[in-house]
Design a protein around this motif. Sequence first.
Motif, short mmCIF file in Angstrom:
data_model
loop_
_atom_site.label_atom_id
_atom_site.label_comp_id
_atom_site.label_asym_id
_atom_site.label_seq_id
_atom_site.Cartn_x
_atom_site.Cartn_y
_atom_site.Cartn_z
N ARG A 116 44.27 26.90 -20.13
CA ARG A 116 44.40 28.10 -20.97
C ARG A 116 45.50 27.90 -21.99
N LEU A 117 45.40 28.68 -23.03
CA LEU A 117 46.47 28.80 -24.02
C LEU A 117 47.04 30.21 -23.88
N TYR A 118 48.32 30.35 -24.09
CA TYR A 118 48.91 31.68 -24.07
C TYR A 118 50.03 31.76 -25.10
N THR A 119 50.30 32.97 -25.55
CA THR A 119 51.26 33.18 -26.63
C THR A 119 51.82 34.58 -26.58
N GLU A 120 52.80 34.83 -27.42
CA GLU A 120 53.32 36.17 -27.68
C GLU A 120 53.12 36.39 -29.17
N ALA A 121 52.15 37.20 -29.52
CA ALA A 121 51.77 37.40 -30.92
C ALA A 121 52.41 38.66 -31.50
N SER A 122 52.85 38.55 -32.72
CA SER A 122 53.40 39.71 -33.41
C SER A 122 52.29 40.72 -33.70
N GLU A 123 52.71 41.88 -34.11
CA GLU A 123 51.77 42.93 -34.52
C GLU A 123 50.81 42.39 -35.59
N LEU A 124 51.33 41.60 -36.51
CA LEU A 124 50.54 41.09 -37.62
C LEU A 124 49.67 39.89 -37.25
N ALA A 125 50.11 39.09 -36.28
CA ALA A 125 49.34 37.91 -35.87
C ALA A 125 48.26 38.24 -34.85
N ARG A 126 48.40 39.36 -34.19
CA ARG A 126 47.45 39.72 -33.14
C ARG A 126 45.98 39.63 -33.57
N PRO A 127 45.59 40.19 -34.73
CA PRO A 127 44.17 40.10 -35.12
C PRO A 127 43.66 38.67 -35.26
N ALA A 128 44.49 37.76 -35.78
CA ALA A 128 44.06 36.36 -35.93
C ALA A 128 43.82 35.73 -34.57
N PHE A 129 44.68 36.02 -33.62
CA PHE A 129 44.49 35.49 -32.26
C PHE A 129 43.24 36.09 -31.62
N GLU A 130 43.02 37.38 -31.84
CA GLU A 130 41.82 38.01 -31.28
C GLU A 130 40.55 37.39 -31.87
N ARG A 131 40.55 37.13 -33.16
CA ARG A 131 39.39 36.48 -33.79
C ARG A 131 39.13 35.10 -33.19
N ALA A 132 40.19 34.44 -32.73
CA ALA A 132 40.07 33.11 -32.15
C ALA A 132 39.73 33.15 -30.65
N GLY A 133 39.52 34.36 -30.11
CA GLY A 133 39.11 34.48 -28.72
C GLY A 133 40.21 34.78 -27.72
N TYR A 134 41.41 35.04 -28.19
CA TYR A 134 42.50 35.42 -27.29
C TYR A 134 42.34 36.89 -26.90
N ILE A 135 42.79 37.22 -25.70
CA ILE A 135 42.79 38.61 -25.27
C ILE A 135 44.22 39.06 -25.01
N VAL A 136 44.48 40.32 -25.26
CA VAL A 136 45.80 40.90 -25.00
C VAL A 136 45.90 41.16 -23.49
N THR A 137 46.94 40.65 -22.88
CA THR A 137 47.18 40.97 -21.47
C THR A 137 48.12 42.17 -21.34
N HIS A 138 49.07 42.28 -22.27
CA HIS A 138 49.92 43.47 -22.31
C HIS A 138 50.83 43.44 -23.55
N ARG A 139 51.31 44.62 -23.90
CA ARG A 139 52.29 44.75 -24.97
C ARG A 139 53.66 44.48 -24.36
N ARG A 140 54.47 43.74 -25.08
CA ARG A 140 55.83 43.41 -24.63
C ARG A 140 56.83 44.18 -25.49
N ASP A 141 57.51 45.13 -24.90
CA ASP A 141 58.56 45.86 -25.59
C ASP A 141 59.90 45.29 -25.11
N PHE A 142 60.75 44.91 -26.03
CA PHE A 142 62.03 44.32 -25.68
C PHE A 142 63.01 44.60 -26.82
N SER A 143 64.20 44.08 -26.73
CA SER A 143 65.15 44.25 -27.82
C SER A 143 65.81 42.92 -28.13
N ILE A 144 66.27 42.82 -29.36
CA ILE A 144 66.98 41.63 -29.84
C ILE A 144 68.38 42.08 -30.23
#
Length: 163
Positions: A116-144
């Motif tokens: 498998r491949l896995y990643t943490e996609a930004s709000e803006l990158a998410r659609p590109a990953f979805e088009r490539a067949g990735y599925i969202v497992t969960h939203r990650r809320d955190f702070s920097i």
Amino acid sequence: MSYSLRLFRSIDAARLGEIFAEAVRVVGAHGYTNEQVAAWAARSPAAESRIFERISAGDRIMVAVGSDDDPVAYAILEQDGHLDHLYCHPDHTRQGLTDLLLEAAEEQARARGCSRLYTEASELARPAFERAGYIVTHRRDFSIAHAGQDVPIHNYAMEKALD
């Protein structure tokens, strides 16, 4: 402009940091607040030593280049199938480079025996990953931590099973 893909070369290190910084600053502003962009950009991998540490660890850095062989986008694939740092310079967005890098990452991951491949996609990158067949497992809320405060931000844990 025509583009091609190749693996990282040592002379690319500084340019990759520039691509990261510009992508976050310009493209990131379309989906995140100014505070979030500033905190994210401050995490720039511009230090060449960090890029070389990734190579030494066995990570693959795939680089999209223009006809002049100057890097315009890149992605880092870790040995376990984690896809990190898929960034494209703002002057070269919407040219299919994300798709090319995602396809190259799949080829590299399969060659490494990853299931498998896995990643943490930004709000803006998410659609590109979805088009490539990735599925969202969960939203990650955190702070920097940035400028003396914790800046809340989010991205999406995503994955794709490889056949």
